[in-house]
Design a protein around this motif. Structure first.
Motif, mmCIF file in Angstrom:
data_model
loop_
_atom_site.group_PDB
_atom_site.id
_atom_site.type_symbol
_atom_site.label_atom_id
_atom_site.label_comp_id
_atom_site.label_asym_id
_atom_site.label_seq_id
_atom_site.Cartn_x
_atom_site.Cartn_y
_atom_site.Cartn_z
ATOM 1 N N CYS A 42 0.851 -1.184 0.000
ATOM 2 C CA CYS A 42 0.000 0.000 0.000
ATOM 3 C C CYS A 42 0.891 1.240 0.000
ATOM 4 C CB CYS A 42 -0.871 -0.024 1.260
ATOM 5 S SG CYS A 42 -1.954 1.407 1.427
ATOM 6 N N SER A 44 0.544 3.602 1.853
ATOM 7 C CA SER A 44 0.761 3.922 3.271
ATOM 8 C C SER A 44 2.032 3.253 3.804
ATOM 9 C CB SER A 44 -0.429 3.463 4.112
ATOM 10 O OG SER A 44 -1.617 4.040 3.659
ATOM 11 N N HIS A 64 0.080 -4.227 5.462
ATOM 12 C CA HIS A 64 -1.228 -4.424 6.099
ATOM 13 C C HIS A 64 -2.282 -4.919 5.099
ATOM 14 C CE1 HIS A 64 -1.933 0.236 5.693
ATOM 15 N NE2 HIS A 64 -2.150 -0.376 4.560
ATOM 16 N N CYS A 90 -5.573 -3.670 8.252
ATOM 17 C CA CYS A 90 -4.788 -2.605 8.881
ATOM 18 C C CYS A 90 -4.773 -2.641 10.404
ATOM 19 C CB CYS A 90 -5.326 -1.253 8.432
ATOM 20 S SG CYS A 90 -5.335 -1.073 6.640
ATOM 21 N N CYS A 160 -6.812 -3.577 2.354
ATOM 22 C CA CYS A 160 -6.731 -2.135 2.615
ATOM 23 C C CYS A 160 -7.361 -1.368 1.450
ATOM 24 C CB CYS A 160 -5.313 -1.668 2.887
ATOM 25 S SG CYS A 160 -5.261 0.118 3.134
ATOM 26 N N ARG A 340 -1.556 -2.773 -8.242
ATOM 27 C CA ARG A 340 -1.100 -3.063 -6.892
ATOM 28 C C ARG A 340 0.017 -4.097 -6.948
ATOM 29 N NH1 ARG A 340 -2.055 0.401 -2.969
ATOM 30 N NH2 ARG A 340 -3.199 -0.392 -1.177
HETATM 31 ZN ZN ZN Z 1 -3.104 0.610 3.129
#
Ligand code: ZN
Ligand code: NAP
Length: 349
Positions: A42, A44, A64, A90, A160, A340
């Protein structure tokens, strides 16, 4: 007995990820041990590894979006058994007693949920280590079931990117007849397009990358707007009921607000850092609203997995080896992922 774990993490914002060894805790009565088979990357993870938001506790092991197989369960676990294919997103723990937890919004736990990485454990205060690892130990409630027949190799990003886009669409009743737009065609954005289309909305992709237009239509978008073209943005004024904004950095929102029609809403899920102001007129005129949304709760995450299984919805994944993660981070930073990265834990750990 605690177990020895292998994973990849980083020691500092300017350091690449490297192999690391550490201990996973002995199982508590309500814990599930999972051998990780796939982990999504991700944006993040990248923000945290580089300390973009502050507060990263090094060494940090991100990840996550996790899928794996149950290898052991604690004495009180009844919902999961050895051999099950399961998924973790997450969060890995919360108080499970406050109003938010009891209503299925563990993410807003009054005592603070324990995030899957970079977060102190509620009991032993060790810092959680995420999914770029060979195995993980998670409180049973935070383990979701991968529905029978689902392709596990493509499921991780749902944990996520999937729930973060599914949840706001459900919160604001996106469905048949909704004129919706997704801003930013990345990991989250491409799930927003697929889920919105599956829910029956008319979906428009708003992108900075004209070359993604064809992809957006293949993913389910009915229309495409290139946001860097002022003419296209002008022509789309007041066209949308709902805009899902996944831009990962701080940005001006006035231009996007103008695209909302009467009582339209824009939900920001991407930029967590301070944003520039916007013009009050742009929300007062046309009765518009701006909001945000944080992942989603555990019951809704299971609902999303079941919805994706029933509708055959999967992210577009580029499979990589664990030892290719640094290259993947650089490509993510350059907006070069379709859509992704998923680490196949069987290779390169
Ligand atoms: Zn994420
Ligand atoms: P990503 O795969 O990098 O996708 C972001 C997309 O935004 C890019 O593909 C690009 O799409 C567009 N974009 C990038 N830079 C931009 C810029 N400067 N201006 C305008 N558009 C830009 O990232 P992701 O994994 O989807 O994550 C998106 C953000 O959501 C991250 O900040 C992440 O931390 C956050 N996030 C939030 C939650 C939550 O709970 N709210 C959960 C997960 C992630 P185009 O080429 O189409 O323009």
């Amino acid at each position: 007995m605690p177990t020895q774990a292998k994973g990849w993490g980083t020691d500092a914002p300017d350091q690449p990820l490297r192999p690391m060894e550490f201990e996973r805790r002995d199982l508590r009565p309500n814990d599930v041990a999972i051998k990780i088979t796939y982990a999504g990357i991700c944006h993040s993870d990248l923000h945290t590894a580089r300390n973009d938001w502050g507060g990263t506790r090094y060494p940090v092991i991100p990840g996550h979006e996790i899928v794996g197989t149950v290898t052991e369960v604690g004495a009180d676990v009844t919902d999961h058994k050895v051999g099950d294919t399961v998924a973790v997103g997450c969060m890995v723990d919360s108080c499970m007693a406050c109003d938010q937890c009891l209503e299925g919004w563990e993410v807003f736990c009054r005592e603070g949920c324990v995030q899957t990485y970079n977060s102190p454990d509620r009991h032993d205060h060790t810092i959680s280590k995420g999914g770029y690892t060979d195995h993980i130990v998670v409180r049973d409630h935070f383990v979701c079931k991968v529905p029978d027949g689902m392709d596990a190799s493509k499921t991780a990003p749902l944990l996520c990117a999937g729930i973060t886009t599914y949840s706001p669409l459900r919160q604001y009743n996106v469905g048949e007849g909704t004129k919706m737009a997704v801003v930013g065609l990345g990991g989250l954005g491409h799930m927003g397009v697929k889920l919105g289309a599956a829910m029956g909305a008319h979906v428009t992709m708003i992108t900075t990358t004209p070359e993604k237009g064809e992809d957006a239509r293949r993913l389910g978008a009915h229309d495409v707007i290139v946001s860097t073209d002022p003419e296209q943005m002008k022509a789309a004024a007041t066209r949308f009921d709902f805009i899902l904004n996944t831009i990962p950095v701080s940005h001006e929102i006035d231009g996007y607000l103008n695209l909302l029609g009467r009582s339209g809403r824009m939900v920001i899920v991407g930029a967590l850092t301070p944003m520039p102001g916007f013009t009050g007129f742009n929300i007062i005129w046309w009765n518009r609203a701006v909001g945000g949304s944080a992942i989603g709760g555990i019951p809704e995450t299971q609902e999303m997995l079941d919805f994706c299984a029933a509708n055959g919805i999967y992210p577009d994944c580029e499979m990589i080896r664990m030892d290719e993660v640094n290259d993947a981070y650089e490509r993510l930073l350059k907006n070069d992922v379709r859509y992704r990265f998923v680490i196949d834990m069987a290779h390169g750990l």
